[in-house]
Design an enzyme around this catalytic site. Structure first.
Site, PDB file in Angstrom:
ATOM      1  CG  HIS A  43      39.679  51.001  42.473  1.00 40.82           C
ATOM      2  ND1 HIS A  43      39.482  50.203  43.581  1.00 40.82           N
ATOM      3  CD2 HIS A  43      40.076  50.173  41.482  1.00 40.82           C
ATOM      4  CE1 HIS A  43      39.740  48.953  43.270  1.00 40.82           C
ATOM      5  NE2 HIS A  43      40.111  48.894  41.989  1.00 40.82           N
ATOM      6  CG  ASP A  90      38.575  50.025  46.840  1.00 41.59           C
ATOM      7  OD1 ASP A  90      39.376  49.082  46.709  1.00 41.59           O
ATOM      8  OD2 ASP A  90      38.471  50.941  46.003  1.00 41.59           O
TER       9      ASP A  90
HETATM   10  P1  NAD Z   1      39.489  39.588  31.547  1.00 43.85           P
HETATM   11  O1  NAD Z   1      40.661  39.694  30.641  1.00 43.85           O
HETATM   12  O2  NAD Z   1      39.192  38.276  32.167  1.00 43.85           O
HETATM   13  O3  NAD Z   1      38.170  40.051  30.785  1.00 43.85           O
HETATM   14  C1  NAD Z   1      38.105  41.246  30.066  1.00 43.85           C
HETATM   15  C2  NAD Z   1      37.115  41.061  28.929  1.00 43.85           C
HETATM   16  O4  NAD Z   1      37.024  42.313  28.242  1.00 43.85           O
HETATM   17  C3  NAD Z   1      37.556  40.006  27.885  1.00 43.85           C
HETATM   18  O5  NAD Z   1      36.517  39.059  27.685  1.00 43.85           O
HETATM   19  C4  NAD Z   1      37.804  40.817  26.629  1.00 43.85           C
HETATM   20  O6  NAD Z   1      37.469  40.133  25.429  1.00 43.85           O
HETATM   21  C5  NAD Z   1      36.855  42.002  26.868  1.00 43.85           C
HETATM   22  N1  NAD Z   1      37.146  43.179  26.056  1.00 43.85           N
HETATM   23  C6  NAD Z   1      38.338  43.691  25.682  1.00 43.85           C
HETATM   24  N2  NAD Z   1      38.139  44.786  24.924  1.00 43.85           N
HETATM   25  C7  NAD Z   1      36.806  44.977  24.847  1.00 43.85           C
HETATM   26  C8  NAD Z   1      35.992  45.939  24.216  1.00 43.85           C
HETATM   27  N3  NAD Z   1      36.499  46.945  23.503  1.00 43.85           N
HETATM   28  N4  NAD Z   1      34.650  45.816  24.334  1.00 43.85           N
HETATM   29  C9  NAD Z   1      34.114  44.801  25.041  1.00 43.85           C
HETATM   30  N5  NAD Z   1      34.832  43.858  25.668  1.00 43.85           N
HETATM   31  C10 NAD Z   1      36.164  43.962  25.551  1.00 43.85           C
HETATM   32  O7  NAD Z   1      39.681  40.719  32.680  1.00 43.85           O
HETATM   33  P2  NAD Z   1      38.889  40.862  34.070  1.00 43.85           P
HETATM   34  O8  NAD Z   1      39.596  40.110  35.122  1.00 43.85           O
HETATM   35  O9  NAD Z   1      37.442  40.593  33.830  1.00 43.85           O
HETATM   36  O10 NAD Z   1      39.123  42.437  34.378  1.00 43.85           O
HETATM   37  C11 NAD Z   1      38.558  43.413  33.544  1.00 43.85           C
HETATM   38  C12 NAD Z   1      38.982  44.814  34.008  1.00 43.85           C
HETATM   39  O11 NAD Z   1      38.419  45.099  35.310  1.00 43.85           O
HETATM   40  C13 NAD Z   1      40.492  45.000  34.182  1.00 43.85           C
HETATM   41  O12 NAD Z   1      40.871  46.258  33.666  1.00 43.85           O
HETATM   42  C14 NAD Z   1      40.699  44.955  35.670  1.00 43.85           C
HETATM   43  O13 NAD Z   1      41.855  45.638  36.091  1.00 43.85           O
HETATM   44  C15 NAD Z   1      39.442  45.646  36.144  1.00 43.85           C
HETATM   45  N6  NAD Z   1      39.083  45.435  37.553  1.00 43.85           N
HETATM   46  C16 NAD Z   1      38.560  46.493  38.238  1.00 43.85           C
HETATM   47  C17 NAD Z   1      38.174  46.349  39.562  1.00 43.85           C
HETATM   48  C18 NAD Z   1      37.582  47.510  40.317  1.00 43.85           C
HETATM   49  O14 NAD Z   1      37.490  47.433  41.537  1.00 43.85           O
HETATM   50  N7  NAD Z   1      37.123  48.570  39.670  1.00 43.85           N
HETATM   51  C19 NAD Z   1      38.313  45.101  40.191  1.00 43.85           C
HETATM   52  C20 NAD Z   1      38.839  44.044  39.473  1.00 43.85           C
HETATM   53  C21 NAD Z   1      39.228  44.218  38.140  1.00 43.85           C
HETATM   54  C1  LMR Z   2      41.152  45.228  42.534  1.00 47.58           C
HETATM   55  O1  LMR Z   2      41.145  46.120  43.379  1.00 47.58           O
HETATM   56  O2  LMR Z   2      41.107  44.012  42.835  1.00 47.58           O
HETATM   57  C2  LMR Z   2      41.185  45.600  41.083  1.00 47.58           C
HETATM   58  O3  LMR Z   2      41.391  46.975  40.891  1.00 47.58           O
HETATM   59  C3  LMR Z   2      42.110  44.753  40.267  1.00 47.58           C
HETATM   60  C4  LMR Z   2      43.556  45.008  40.546  1.00 47.58           C
HETATM   61  O4  LMR Z   2      44.312  45.184  39.589  1.00 47.58           O
HETATM   62  O5  LMR Z   2      43.953  44.995  41.712  1.00 47.58           O
END
Ligand code: NAD
Ligand code: LMR
Length: 317
Positions: free
Chosen positions: A181, A154
């Site tokens: 967030h 953010d």
């Molecule tokens: P993705 O599906 O591409 O990757 C997630 C990975 O997690 C996969 O490889 C999966 O196998 C693994 N996984 C699932 N369960 C697991 C476990 N118990 N232990 C270890 N690994 C496990 O998803 P992504 O795009 O990488 O996003 C991941 C998360 O991050 C989502 O929840 C998304 O909403 C979040 N996210 C947060 C922010 C933020 O600002 N905080 C920003 C973007 C995404």
């Molecule tokens: C973001 O801010 O990009 C992440 O929290 C992923 C989402 O679901 O928007």
């Protein structure tokens, strides 16, 4: 001093570029790559050919022993594990699946590296961090100074959008973003932008709306293939690097979503925090804000109450 760092969910959309950035961080001496899926081994093999100092190790599998082996001896654990959004979903829609994933990871951290600095990326952060804290509390090892919900993306976005609007060098800009967030819980403090900037009310409203909805902008642009991964990897690597620099004695300030009594009515809130050798050394007060920002803080606080309760209720169910 350099540190052992784990990425949990390392084979995913965020996990892979985040692991790459951490492999390139001189403060990382060992990078432990973990995912439930076998691709973790391939990601680790790939990374291990890069001629930077960090040694790469890998584990994968659904057996609790695998993640515990990956986490043993870790100083810093970064967690982008769990499902991402598709168009039309809110971050809260991810709760059903990700709450259980985070609970399992927290149990493994408590068993294998209870003193590690833990950076939670998995959504909904507003609820997954309270779940993580609750598990550590139940296991008798919760240290509120060492658990962070990563909201850095953010700030990264706010800096970019303000620099674009005001014609500033983007690397000079800092906009604190507080609250939580997701959606209305994301509260940019544009009045505290450095270098100091003036915003009309219309500019402040438009920028705030864009920063609050920037995640959705990416989800829609990716049209069903996931949410922000590259910018999140950048933000996650920046936050982990700040934590490690502080562990080496540098004074660092970042915003993060942490256990906090700074805001009445909620036990988790993001404000600027000072980082030190033992994690959080000070949670800074919210400070002076505009009337518009105060209104947004009040709205955010109400929404956060429900998000935090959802996390706590999940554990007590
Ligand atoms: P993705 O599906 O591409 O990757 C997630 C990975 O997690 C996969 O490889 C999966 O196998 C693994 N996984 C699932 N369960 C697991 C476990 N118990 N232990 C270890 N690994 C496990 O998803 P992504 O795009 O990488 O996003 C991941 C998360 O991050 C989502 O929840 C998304 O909403 C979040 N996210 C947060 C922010 C933020 O600002 N905080 C920003 C973007 C995404
Ligand atoms: C973001 O801010 O990009 C992440 O929290 C992923 C989402 O679901 O928007």
């Amino acid at each position: 001093m350099a540190f052992k760092c784990a990425v949990v969910g390392a084979a995913g959309g965020i996990g892979q570029p985040l692991s790459l950035l951490l492999k390139n961080d001189p403060l990382v001496k060992e990078l432990s790559v973990f995912d439930v899926i076998p691709l973790a081994a391939g990601v680790a093999a790939d990374l291990s050919h890069i001629n930077t100092g960090a040694k790469v190790t890998s584990h994968h599998g659904f057996d609790g022993a695998d993640i515990r082996a990956a986490l043993t001896g870790c100083d810093v654990v970064v967690i982008p594990a769990g499902v991402p959004r598709k168009p039309g979903m809110t971050r809260d829609d991810l709760f059903k699946i990700n709450a259980g994933i985070i609970k399992g990871i927290a149990e493994a951290v408590a068993d294998a590296c209870p003193k590690a600095m833990v950076c939670v990326i998995s959504n909904p952060v507003n609820s997954t961090v309270p779940i993580f804290a609750g598990v550590l509390k139940a296991k008798g090892c919760f240290d509120e100074k060492r658990l962070f919900g990563v909201s850095t993306l953010d700030i990264v976005r706010a800096n970019t959008f303000v620099a674009e609007l005001k014609g500033l060098n983007v690397t000079d800009v800092n906009v604190p973003v507080i609250g939580g967030h997701s959606g209305v819980t994301i509260v940019p403090l544009l009045s505290r932008t450095t270098p100091a900037c003036e915003f009309t009310q219309e500019e402040a409203e438009k920028l705030t709306h864009r920063i609050q909805n920037a995640g959705t902008e990416v989800v829609e642009a990716k049209a069903g293939a996931g949410s922000a991964t590259l910018s999140m990897a950048f933000a996650g690597a920046r936050f982990a690097n700040s934590v490690m620099k502080a562990m080496n004695g540098e004074d660092i300030t970042e915003c993060a979503y942490v256990y906090s009594s700074i805001q009445d009515g909620v036990s988790f809130f993001s404000t600027e925090i000072s980082l030190g050798k033992e994690g959080i050394s000070k949670i800074n007060p919210i400070g002076k804000v505009s009337d518009f920002e105060q209104k947004n803080i009040d709205i955010a606080t109400d929404a956060l109450k429900a998000n935090i309760a959802a996390g706590e209720n999940f554990l007590s169910a």
